[in-house]
Design a protein around this motif. Structure first.
Motif, PDB file in Angstrom:
ATOM      1  N   LYS A  31       0.829  -1.206   0.000  1.00 35.01           N
ATOM      2  CA  LYS A  31       0.000   0.000   0.000  1.00 35.01           C
ATOM      3  C   LYS A  31       0.863   1.257   0.000  1.00 35.01           C
ATOM      4  CE  LYS A  31      -3.095  -0.066   3.291  1.00 35.01           C
ATOM      5  NZ  LYS A  31      -3.935  -0.399   4.459  1.00 35.01           N
ATOM      6  N   ALA A  32       1.932   1.262   0.791  1.00 35.67           N
ATOM      7  CA  ALA A  32       2.827   2.418   0.833  1.00 35.67           C
ATOM      8  C   ALA A  32       3.460   2.653  -0.534  1.00 35.67           C
ATOM      9  CB  ALA A  32       3.917   2.222   1.891  1.00 35.67           C
ATOM     10  N   GLY A  33       3.887   1.582  -1.186  1.00 32.86           N
ATOM     11  CA  GLY A  33       4.472   1.705  -2.521  1.00 32.86           C
ATOM     12  C   GLY A  33       3.482   2.227  -3.538  1.00 32.86           C
ATOM     13  N   ILE A  34       2.262   1.731  -3.477  1.00 31.45           N
ATOM     14  CA  ILE A  34       1.231   2.175  -4.418  1.00 31.45           C
ATOM     15  C   ILE A  34       0.895   3.646  -4.195  1.00 31.45           C
ATOM     16  CG2 ILE A  34      -1.211   1.909  -5.021  1.00 31.45           C
ATOM     17  CD1 ILE A  34      -0.780  -1.146  -4.601  1.00 31.45           C
ATOM     18  N   LEU A  35       0.743   4.034  -2.935  1.00 35.06           N
ATOM     19  CA  LEU A  35       0.428   5.441  -2.639  1.00 35.06           C
ATOM     20  C   LEU A  35       1.541   6.373  -3.091  1.00 35.06           C
ATOM     21  CD1 LEU A  35      -1.176   5.065   0.893  1.00 35.06           C
ATOM     22  CD2 LEU A  35      -2.316   5.849  -1.189  1.00 35.06           C
ATOM     23  N   ALA A  36       2.786   6.035  -2.757  1.00 37.06           N
ATOM     24  CA  ALA A  36       3.920   6.875  -3.154  1.00 37.06           C
ATOM     25  C   ALA A  36       4.053   6.916  -4.669  1.00 37.06           C
ATOM     26  CB  ALA A  36       5.213   6.367  -2.519  1.00 37.06           C
ATOM     27  N   GLY A  37       3.891   5.770  -5.321  1.00 33.90           N
ATOM     28  CA  GLY A  37       3.970   5.719  -6.772  1.00 33.90           C
ATOM     29  C   GLY A  37       2.887   6.550  -7.432  1.00 33.90           C
ATOM     30  N   ALA A  38       1.668   6.483  -6.889  1.00 35.77           N
ATOM     31  CA  ALA A  38       0.564   7.272  -7.452  1.00 35.77           C
ATOM     32  C   ALA A  38       0.817   8.764  -7.291  1.00 35.77           C
ATOM     33  CB  ALA A  38      -0.747   6.872  -6.785  1.00 35.77           C
ATOM     34  N   GLY A  39       1.317   9.161  -6.127  1.00 35.74           N
ATOM     35  CA  GLY A  39       1.625  10.578  -5.920  1.00 35.74           C
ATOM     36  C   GLY A  39       2.707  11.068  -6.872  1.00 35.74           C
ATOM     37  N   ALA A  40       3.741  10.266  -7.026  1.00 38.46           N
ATOM     38  CA  ALA A  40       4.839  10.650  -7.925  1.00 38.46           C
ATOM     39  C   ALA A  40       4.408  10.611  -9.385  1.00 38.46           C
ATOM     40  CB  ALA A  40       6.034   9.734  -7.711  1.00 38.46           C
ATOM     41  N   ALA A  41       3.574   9.635  -9.739  1.00 41.70           N
ATOM     42  CA  ALA A  41       3.088   9.562 -11.116  1.00 41.70           C
ATOM     43  C   ALA A  41       2.298  10.813 -11.468  1.00 41.70           C
ATOM     44  CB  ALA A  41       2.222   8.309 -11.299  1.00 41.70           C
ATOM     45  N   THR A  42       1.485  11.258 -10.539  1.00 40.22           N
ATOM     46  CA  THR A  42       0.707  12.481 -10.754  1.00 40.22           C
ATOM     47  C   THR A  42       1.629  13.688 -10.883  1.00 40.22           C
ATOM     48  OG1 THR A  42      -1.121  11.536  -9.504  1.00 40.22           O
ATOM     49  CG2 THR A  42      -1.130  13.922  -9.806  1.00 40.22           C
ATOM     50  N   ALA A  43       2.584  13.810  -9.970  1.00 35.28           N
ATOM     51  CA  ALA A  43       3.504  14.952 -10.005  1.00 35.28           C
ATOM     52  C   ALA A  43       4.331  14.957 -11.288  1.00 35.28           C
ATOM     53  CB  ALA A  43       4.426  14.922  -8.788  1.00 35.28           C
ATOM     54  N   THR A  44       4.854  13.797 -11.661  1.00 36.76           N
ATOM     55  CA  THR A  44       5.681  13.710 -12.869  1.00 36.76           C
ATOM     56  C   THR A  44       4.859  14.022 -14.110  1.00 36.76           C
ATOM     57  OG1 THR A  44       7.108  12.086 -11.798  1.00 36.76           O
ATOM     58  CG2 THR A  44       7.219  12.194 -14.189  1.00 36.76           C
ATOM     59  N   GLY A  45       3.642  13.520 -14.161  1.00 34.34           N
ATOM     60  CA  GLY A  45       2.763  13.839 -15.288  1.00 34.34           C
ATOM     61  C   GLY A  45       2.490  15.331 -15.391  1.00 34.34           C
ATOM     62  N   LEU A  46       2.269  15.971 -14.243  1.00 31.39           N
ATOM     63  CA  LEU A  46       2.035  17.425 -14.254  1.00 31.39           C
ATOM     64  C   LEU A  46       3.279  18.190 -14.695  1.00 31.39           C
ATOM     65  CD1 LEU A  46      -0.127  17.855 -11.034  1.00 31.39           C
ATOM     66  CD2 LEU A  46      -0.870  18.036 -13.421  1.00 31.39           C
ATOM     67  N   PHE A  47       4.451  17.759 -14.220  1.00 31.15           N
ATOM     68  CA  PHE A  47       5.693  18.413 -14.658  1.00 31.15           C
ATOM     69  C   PHE A  47       5.843  18.296 -16.171  1.00 31.15           C
ATOM     70  CE2 PHE A  47       7.647  17.377 -10.280  1.00 31.15           C
ATOM     71  CZ  PHE A  47       7.260  18.600  -9.762  1.00 31.15           C
ATOM     72  N   GLN A  48       5.559  17.109 -16.710  1.00 34.94           N
ATOM     73  CA  GLN A  48       5.705  16.905 -18.151  1.00 34.94           C
ATOM     74  C   GLN A  48       4.690  17.732 -18.941  1.00 34.94           C
ATOM     75  OE1 GLN A  48       5.667  12.753 -19.094  1.00 34.94           O
ATOM     76  NE2 GLN A  48       7.562  12.353 -17.990  1.00 34.94           N
ATOM     77  N   LEU A  49       3.481  17.859 -18.415  1.00 28.49           N
ATOM     78  CA  LEU A  49       2.496  18.711 -19.086  1.00 28.49           C
ATOM     79  C   LEU A  49       2.949  20.169 -19.079  1.00 28.49           C
ATOM     80  CD1 LEU A  49      -0.932  17.234 -17.950  1.00 28.49           C
ATOM     81  CD2 LEU A  49      -0.001  17.318 -20.269  1.00 28.49           C
ATOM     82  N   LEU A  50       3.543  20.592 -17.961  1.00 31.24           N
ATOM     83  CA  LEU A  50       4.080  21.962 -17.905  1.00 31.24           C
ATOM     84  C   LEU A  50       5.188  22.143 -18.936  1.00 31.24           C
ATOM     85  CD1 LEU A  50       4.159  22.680 -14.077  1.00 31.24           C
ATOM     86  CD2 LEU A  50       2.696  23.741 -15.804  1.00 31.24           C
ATOM     87  N   HIS A  51       6.033  21.145 -19.097  1.00 31.29           N
ATOM     88  CA  HIS A  51       7.081  21.224 -20.120  1.00 31.29           C
ATOM     89  C   HIS A  51       6.452  21.402 -21.488  1.00 31.29           C
ATOM     90  CE1 HIS A  51       9.932  18.513 -17.507  1.00 31.29           C
ATOM     91  NE2 HIS A  51       9.674  19.667 -16.942  1.00 31.29           N
ATOM     92  N   LEU A  52       5.414  20.638 -21.749  1.00 27.33           N
ATOM     93  CA  LEU A  52       4.753  20.663 -23.049  1.00 27.33           C
ATOM     94  C   LEU A  52       4.077  22.008 -23.304  1.00 27.33           C
ATOM     95  CD1 LEU A  52       3.863  18.974 -25.549  1.00 27.33           C
ATOM     96  CD2 LEU A  52       1.827  18.344 -24.240  1.00 27.33           C
ATOM     97  N   LEU A  53       3.427  22.544 -22.284  1.00 25.45           N
ATOM     98  CA  LEU A  53       2.622  23.746 -22.465  1.00 25.45           C
ATOM     99  C   LEU A  53       3.399  25.058 -22.332  1.00 25.45           C
ATOM    100  CD1 LEU A  53      -0.530  22.633 -20.455  1.00 25.45           C
ATOM    101  CD2 LEU A  53      -0.222  22.645 -22.949  1.00 25.45           C
ATOM    102  N   LEU A  54       4.402  25.082 -21.459  1.00 25.86           N
ATOM    103  CA  LEU A  54       5.035  26.354 -21.114  1.00 25.86           C
ATOM    104  C   LEU A  54       6.428  26.575 -21.677  1.00 25.86           C
ATOM    105  CD1 LEU A  54       3.982  26.585 -17.361  1.00 25.86           C
ATOM    106  CD2 LEU A  54       2.835  27.588 -19.346  1.00 25.86           C
ATOM    107  N   LEU A  55       7.128  25.512 -21.990  1.00 21.27           N
ATOM    108  CA  LEU A  55       8.518  25.680 -22.379  1.00 21.27           C
ATOM    109  C   LEU A  55       8.693  25.535 -23.890  1.00 21.27           C
ATOM    110  CD1 LEU A  55      10.200  23.601 -19.556  1.00 21.27           C
ATOM    111  CD2 LEU A  55       9.900  26.067 -19.662  1.00 21.27           C
ATOM    112  N   PRO A  56       9.561  26.356 -24.465  1.00 20.38           N
ATOM    113  CA  PRO A  56       9.825  26.228 -25.900  1.00 20.38           C
ATOM    114  C   PRO A  56      10.642  24.967 -26.175  1.00 20.38           C
ATOM    115  CG  PRO A  56      11.274  27.862 -24.931  1.00 20.38           C
ATOM    116  CD  PRO A  56      10.334  27.418 -23.852  1.00 20.38           C
ATOM    117  N   HIS A  57      10.220  24.216 -27.161  1.00 25.02           N
ATOM    118  CA  HIS A  57      10.912  22.965 -27.487  1.00 25.02           C
ATOM    119  C   HIS A  57      11.436  23.013 -28.912  1.00 25.02           C
ATOM    120  CE1 HIS A  57      10.033  20.749 -23.867  1.00 25.02           C
ATOM    121  NE2 HIS A  57       8.877  21.372 -23.863  1.00 25.02           N
TER     122      HIS A  57
END
Length: 164
Positions: A31-57
């Motif tokens: 359960k601890a692994g799943i919770l931590a993984g879910a939190g990090a998956a959400t954070a990493t996905g949001l960081f990647q969306l910010l890269h896509l939307l805000l940063l010049p590529h």
């Protein structure tokens, strides 16, 4: 000569209780692994969306950042999720029922530092610009912090039992 048990049923029930406790502890770790993984998956996905939307590529130093919905983005997301799951399991075992804030922050800091330094090392070998490496290092710290908040919050709200 070792003493013999006067009640073989007692020995069996003690062994079953120990096995049950071990299975229960393993479930809590999962359960601890799943919770931590879910939190990090959400954070990493949001960081990647910010890269896509805000940063010049496509050109310049920020082109090396992982972007959502690309093979590199999916790989980054999977590695971050797995790393955070391992963090969640380790954090639960490391802090147990201890309320020492230095122990908690030390576990978080160690995971964040190892992940960030690994990204920086690989980036330097691939000649990625320092600004991109700095962003990745900060995001790694944020990802581990989100995983920490998820697991620690679950323990505080009694959704997850600390390791005994």
């Amino acid at each position: 000569m070792p003493p013999e048990s006067s009640n073989p049923e007692s020995s069996t029930s003690e062994a079953m209780a120990l096995a049950s406790l071990t299975a229960q502890e393993r479930l809590e770790s999962l359960k601890a692994g799943i919770l931590a993984g879910a939190g990090a998956a959400t954070a990493t996905g949001l960081f990647q969306l910010l890269h896509l939307l805000l940063l010049p590529h496509g050109s310049g130093g920020l082109a090396a950042l992982p972007v959502a919905f690309t093979p590199a983005g999916w790989l980054d997301w999977a590695i971050a999720t797995f790393s955070a799951a391992l963090f969640g399991i380790t954090y639960r075992y490391a802090v147990r029922t201890d309320s020492n804030p230095h122990l908690k922050s030390g576990v978080v800091g160690a995971f964040a530092l190892v992940r960030a330094l690994a990204l920086v090392e690989m980036g330097l070998m691939a000649q990625v610009p320092l600004v991109s490496l700095g962003i990745l290092a900060v995001e790694s710290g944020g990802m581990v912090a989100i995983a920490f908040l998820t697991v620690d919050g679950a323990i505080r709200h009694h959704w997850l039992r600390p390791c005994k």
